[in-house]
Motif scaffolding. Structure first.
Motif, PDB file in Angstrom:
ATOM      1  N   LEU A   1       0.834  -1.204   0.000  1.00 27.10           N
ATOM      2  CA  LEU A   1       0.000   0.000   0.000  1.00 27.10           C
ATOM      3  C   LEU A   1       0.870   1.257   0.000  1.00 27.10           C
ATOM      4  CD1 LEU A   1      -2.832  -1.006   2.521  1.00 27.10           C
ATOM      5  CD2 LEU A   1      -3.092  -0.571   0.070  1.00 27.10           C
ATOM      6  N   GLY A   2       1.873   1.267   0.869  1.00 28.73           N
ATOM      7  CA  GLY A   2       2.784   2.411   0.927  1.00 28.73           C
ATOM      8  C   GLY A   2       3.548   2.584  -0.372  1.00 28.73           C
ATOM      9  N   ILE A   3       3.978   1.463  -0.940  1.00 28.00           N
ATOM     10  CA  ILE A   3       4.749   1.501  -2.187  1.00 28.00           C
ATOM     11  C   ILE A   3       3.914   2.040  -3.345  1.00 28.00           C
ATOM     12  CG2 ILE A   3       5.565  -0.081  -3.988  1.00 28.00           C
ATOM     13  CD1 ILE A   3       7.121  -1.525  -1.790  1.00 28.00           C
ATOM     14  N   ALA A   4       2.661   1.621  -3.449  1.00 28.35           N
ATOM     15  CA  ALA A   4       1.794   2.090  -4.535  1.00 28.35           C
ATOM     16  C   ALA A   4       1.628   3.606  -4.474  1.00 28.35           C
ATOM     17  CB  ALA A   4       0.435   1.395  -4.457  1.00 28.35           C
ATOM     18  N   ILE A   5       1.371   4.116  -3.268  1.00 27.04           N
ATOM     19  CA  ILE A   5       1.212   5.569  -3.106  1.00 27.04           C
ATOM     20  C   ILE A   5       2.531   6.282  -3.377  1.00 27.04           C
ATOM     21  CG2 ILE A   5       0.688   7.410  -1.446  1.00 27.04           C
ATOM     22  CD1 ILE A   5      -1.181   5.362  -0.037  1.00 27.04           C
ATOM     23  N   GLY A   6       3.630   5.725  -2.841  1.00 23.92           N
ATOM     24  CA  GLY A   6       4.943   6.332  -3.038  1.00 23.92           C
ATOM     25  C   GLY A   6       5.358   6.358  -4.497  1.00 23.92           C
ATOM     26  N   ALA A   7       5.049   5.288  -5.239  1.00 21.60           N
ATOM     27  CA  ALA A   7       5.420   5.230  -6.660  1.00 21.60           C
ATOM     28  C   ALA A   7       4.686   6.297  -7.461  1.00 21.60           C
ATOM     29  CB  ALA A   7       5.110   3.843  -7.228  1.00 21.60           C
ATOM     30  N   ILE A   8       3.422   6.539  -7.132  1.00 23.33           N
ATOM     31  CA  ILE A   8       2.655   7.588  -7.810  1.00 23.33           C
ATOM     32  C   ILE A   8       3.261   8.958  -7.513  1.00 23.33           C
ATOM     33  CG2 ILE A   8       0.415   8.752  -7.898  1.00 23.33           C
ATOM     34  CD1 ILE A   8      -0.866   6.001  -7.301  1.00 23.33           C
ATOM     35  N   ILE A   9       3.580   9.188  -6.231  1.00 23.71           N
ATOM     36  CA  ILE A   9       4.173  10.478  -5.835  1.00 23.71           C
ATOM     37  C   ILE A   9       5.535  10.663  -6.495  1.00 23.71           C
ATOM     38  CG2 ILE A   9       5.100  11.794  -3.890  1.00 23.71           C
ATOM     39  CD1 ILE A   9       2.971  10.431  -2.129  1.00 23.71           C
ATOM     40  N   GLY A  10       6.370   9.611  -6.453  1.00 23.03           N
ATOM     41  CA  GLY A  10       7.720   9.707  -7.024  1.00 23.03           C
ATOM     42  C   GLY A  10       7.696  10.011  -8.506  1.00 23.03           C
ATOM     43  N   ALA A  11       6.795   9.372  -9.244  1.00 26.28           N
ATOM     44  CA  ALA A  11       6.692   9.618 -10.681  1.00 26.28           C
ATOM     45  C   ALA A  11       6.267  11.047 -10.969  1.00 26.28           C
ATOM     46  CB  ALA A  11       5.701   8.633 -11.305  1.00 26.28           C
ATOM     47  N   GLN A  12       5.319  11.555 -10.187  1.00 29.68           N
ATOM     48  CA  GLN A  12       4.882  12.939 -10.381  1.00 29.68           C
ATOM     49  C   GLN A  12       6.009  13.925 -10.066  1.00 29.68           C
ATOM     50  OE1 GLN A  12       1.813  13.911 -11.622  1.00 29.68           O
ATOM     51  NE2 GLN A  12       1.473  11.725 -11.964  1.00 29.68           N
ATOM     52  N   LEU A  13       6.778  13.635  -9.015  1.00 32.40           N
ATOM     53  CA  LEU A  13       7.911  14.496  -8.667  1.00 32.40           C
ATOM     54  C   LEU A  13       8.940  14.517  -9.797  1.00 32.40           C
ATOM     55  CD1 LEU A  13       8.555  13.603  -4.909  1.00 32.40           C
ATOM     56  CD2 LEU A  13       7.729  15.784  -5.821  1.00 32.40           C
ATOM     57  N   ALA A  14       9.182  13.343 -10.387  1.00 32.51           N
ATOM     58  CA  ALA A  14      10.200  13.235 -11.438  1.00 32.51           C
ATOM     59  C   ALA A  14       9.836  14.050 -12.673  1.00 32.51           C
ATOM     60  CB  ALA A  14      10.396  11.772 -11.831  1.00 32.51           C
TER      61      ALA A  14
ATOM     62  N   VAL B   1       8.009   2.364   5.368  1.00 37.61           N
ATOM     63  CA  VAL B   1       9.097   1.840   4.530  1.00 37.61           C
ATOM     64  C   VAL B   1       8.645   1.746   3.078  1.00 37.61           C
ATOM     65  CG1 VAL B   1      10.415  -0.258   4.020  1.00 37.61           C
ATOM     66  CG2 VAL B   1      10.310   0.605   6.361  1.00 37.61           C
ATOM     67  N   GLY B   2       7.421   1.271   2.863  1.00 42.45           N
ATOM     68  CA  GLY B   2       6.891   1.159   1.511  1.00 42.45           C
ATOM     69  C   GLY B   2       6.766   2.511   0.828  1.00 42.45           C
ATOM     70  N   LEU B   3       6.291   3.501   1.569  1.00 42.17           N
ATOM     71  CA  LEU B   3       6.126   4.839   0.998  1.00 42.17           C
ATOM     72  C   LEU B   3       7.471   5.407   0.545  1.00 42.17           C
ATOM     73  CD1 LEU B   3       4.128   7.229   0.498  1.00 42.17           C
ATOM     74  CD2 LEU B   3       4.794   8.084   2.754  1.00 42.17           C
ATOM     75  N   GLY B   4       8.480   5.322   1.418  1.00 42.00           N
ATOM     76  CA  GLY B   4       9.809   5.824   1.069  1.00 42.00           C
ATOM     77  C   GLY B   4      10.427   5.075  -0.093  1.00 42.00           C
TER      78      GLY B   4
ATOM     79  N   ALA C   1      15.755  -2.705   4.463  1.00 44.22           N
ATOM     80  CA  ALA C   1      14.790  -2.088   5.371  1.00 44.22           C
ATOM     81  C   ALA C   1      13.937  -3.148   6.064  1.00 44.22           C
ATOM     82  CB  ALA C   1      13.903  -1.108   4.608  1.00 44.22           C
ATOM     83  N   LEU C   2      13.493  -4.160   5.316  1.00 44.55           N
ATOM     84  CA  LEU C   2      12.686  -5.228   5.913  1.00 44.55           C
ATOM     85  C   LEU C   2      13.509  -6.087   6.865  1.00 44.55           C
ATOM     86  CD1 LEU C   2      10.513  -6.423   2.864  1.00 44.55           C
ATOM     87  CD2 LEU C   2       9.808  -4.993   4.788  1.00 44.55           C
ATOM     88  N   VAL C   3      14.751  -6.367   6.485  1.00 44.58           N
ATOM     89  CA  VAL C   3      15.626  -7.143   7.371  1.00 44.58           C
ATOM     90  C   VAL C   3      15.853  -6.389   8.674  1.00 44.58           C
ATOM     91  CG1 VAL C   3      17.969  -8.047   7.642  1.00 44.58           C
ATOM     92  CG2 VAL C   3      16.737  -8.421   5.503  1.00 44.58           C
ATOM     93  N   TRP C   4      15.959  -5.073   8.589  1.00 45.77           N
ATOM     94  CA  TRP C   4      16.127  -4.237   9.784  1.00 45.77           C
ATOM     95  C   TRP C   4      14.987  -4.469  10.777  1.00 45.77           C
ATOM     96  CZ3 TRP C   4      19.427  -1.154  12.322  1.00 45.77           C
ATOM     97  CH2 TRP C   4      18.929  -0.224  13.224  1.00 45.77           C
ATOM     98  N   TYR C   5      13.772  -4.681  10.241  1.00 46.37           N
ATOM     99  CA  TYR C   5      12.614  -4.929  11.085  1.00 46.37           C
ATOM    100  C   TYR C   5      12.371  -6.427  11.308  1.00 46.37           C
ATOM    101  CZ  TYR C   5      11.372  -0.008  10.990  1.00 46.37           C
ATOM    102  OH  TYR C   5      11.373   1.360  11.154  1.00 46.37           O
ATOM    103  N   LYS C   6      13.434  -7.199  11.214  1.00 51.02           N
ATOM    104  CA  LYS C   6      13.424  -8.622  11.565  1.00 51.02           C
ATOM    105  C   LYS C   6      12.544  -9.487  10.665  1.00 51.02           C
ATOM    106  CE  LYS C   6      14.675  -8.073  16.426  1.00 51.02           C
ATOM    107  NZ  LYS C   6      14.396  -8.458  17.821  1.00 51.02           N
ATOM    108  N   VAL C   7      12.394  -9.082   9.412  1.00 53.76           N
ATOM    109  CA  VAL C   7      11.720  -9.938   8.440  1.00 53.76           C
ATOM    110  C   VAL C   7      12.745 -10.934   7.906  1.00 53.76           C
ATOM    111  CG1 VAL C   7      10.518 -10.036   6.217  1.00 53.76           C
ATOM    112  CG2 VAL C   7      10.067  -8.151   7.802  1.00 53.76           C
ATOM    113  N   ASN C   8      12.371 -12.201   7.834  1.00 51.09           N
ATOM    114  CA  ASN C   8      13.241 -13.245   7.311  1.00 51.09           C
ATOM    115  C   ASN C   8      13.797 -12.836   5.946  1.00 51.09           C
ATOM    116  OD1 ASN C   8      13.263 -15.772   5.326  1.00 51.09           O
ATOM    117  ND2 ASN C   8      13.853 -16.500   7.359  1.00 51.09           N
TER     118      ASN C   8
END
Length: 266
Positions: A91-104, A147-150, A169-176
């Motif tokens: 969810l964060g990534i989808a929103i972030g990707a839209i924002i990032g593309a518009q910024l670019a 993390v997804g948004l960034g 980033a995910l490993v930092w939060y103890k994701v396998n």
């Protein structure tokens, strides 16, 4: 030679190299594709830097849709997709990707070029010297969404799949680690899809863009890169089993440093 045919042929070659590197070293092709596409668009199509940069980033993202889909399906079969991590980081990534593309599309081309070069340097330094470490914090909905948004914003600004950002980033939060890589593969598809759509919308109706542009996505380049990259990626994986990829990664990192410095100074 007609510019359209020339670009298609160059992108066929680029796609074969990008696919080989992706399979051999596990490195996304955006770091290579964007500088090469900027050069091609400026010199073959006579496009200004202010349009060449977002075109290169958008076209790079459009190719990642195909490669990430293949990788995601493989990770799904291996059982490496964690639904909880996928939903909230996605969810964060989808929103972030839209924002990032518009910024670019609104950042001046020269600034965007320098920003890309600096971010590539940071990724390369992490490739060379970074270590995967864990924090004391457990993963939760807020952390994953942030993390997804960034990741989405930075990846869409650079035209990359985001694995180099998301996995540590995910490993930092103890994701396998296996689940982190699997989720990064799927989230690369999300970044590419939403980022590409945002670039298409932002570039729609711009008369300054060359023929065969779909928004900011240049279709002949996308077709050329995708045609061979998915084939050579499989060969790269097999070749990687026989070669010392640690040395190859250092050589590739050195190459990316030179490319970044050239973009900063040139």
């Amino acid at each position: 030679m007609d510019a359209l045919i020339s670009i298609y042929l160059w992108c066929l070659l680029m796609g074969s190299v990008v696919g080989l590197l992706a399979g051999l070293l596990g490195i996304g092709g955006g770091l290579v594709m964007v500088p090469a596409l900027v050069y091609l668009f400026m010199h073959q199509l006579d496009v200004s830097l202010s349009y060449a940069m977002p075109m290169a980033i958008a076209t790079s993202l459009s190719t990642i849709i195909f490669t990430s889909f293949s990788a995601s399906f493989t990770q799904y079969k291996l059982g490496n997709l964690n639904r909880f991590v996928l939903i909230y980081s996605g969810l964060g990534i989808a929103i972030g990707a839209i924002i990032g593309a518009q910024l670019a599309t609104v950042i001046p081309g020269e600034w965007l070029k320098k920003l890309f070069a600096v971010l590539v340097l940071l990724i390369v330094l992490y490739m060379l010297f970074g270590k995967r470490v864990e924090s004391k914090n457990q993963v939760n909905k807020v952390n994953l969404s942030s993390v997804g948004l960034g990741t989405g914003i930075l990846s869409a600004l650079m035209g990359i799949g985001g694995g180099a950002i998301l996995v540590p980033a995910l490993v930092w939060y103890k994701v396998n680690i296996r689940q982190a890589i699997g989720c990064a593969s799927f989230c690369g598809l999300v970044i590419a899809l939403f980022g590409s759509l945002s670039f298409i919308q932002a570039g729609w109706g711009h008369n300054e863009l060359p023929q065969w542009s779909f928004g900011y996505v240049y279709l002949p380049a996308t077709a050329g890169i995708v045609t061979l990259s998915m084939l050579t990626a499989n060969y790269g994986v097999k070749l990687g089993q026989k070669l010392d990829t640690h040395i190859l990664k250092k050589i590739f990192a050195g190459f990316l440093i030179l490319v970044s410095l050239r973009m900063l100074l040139g």
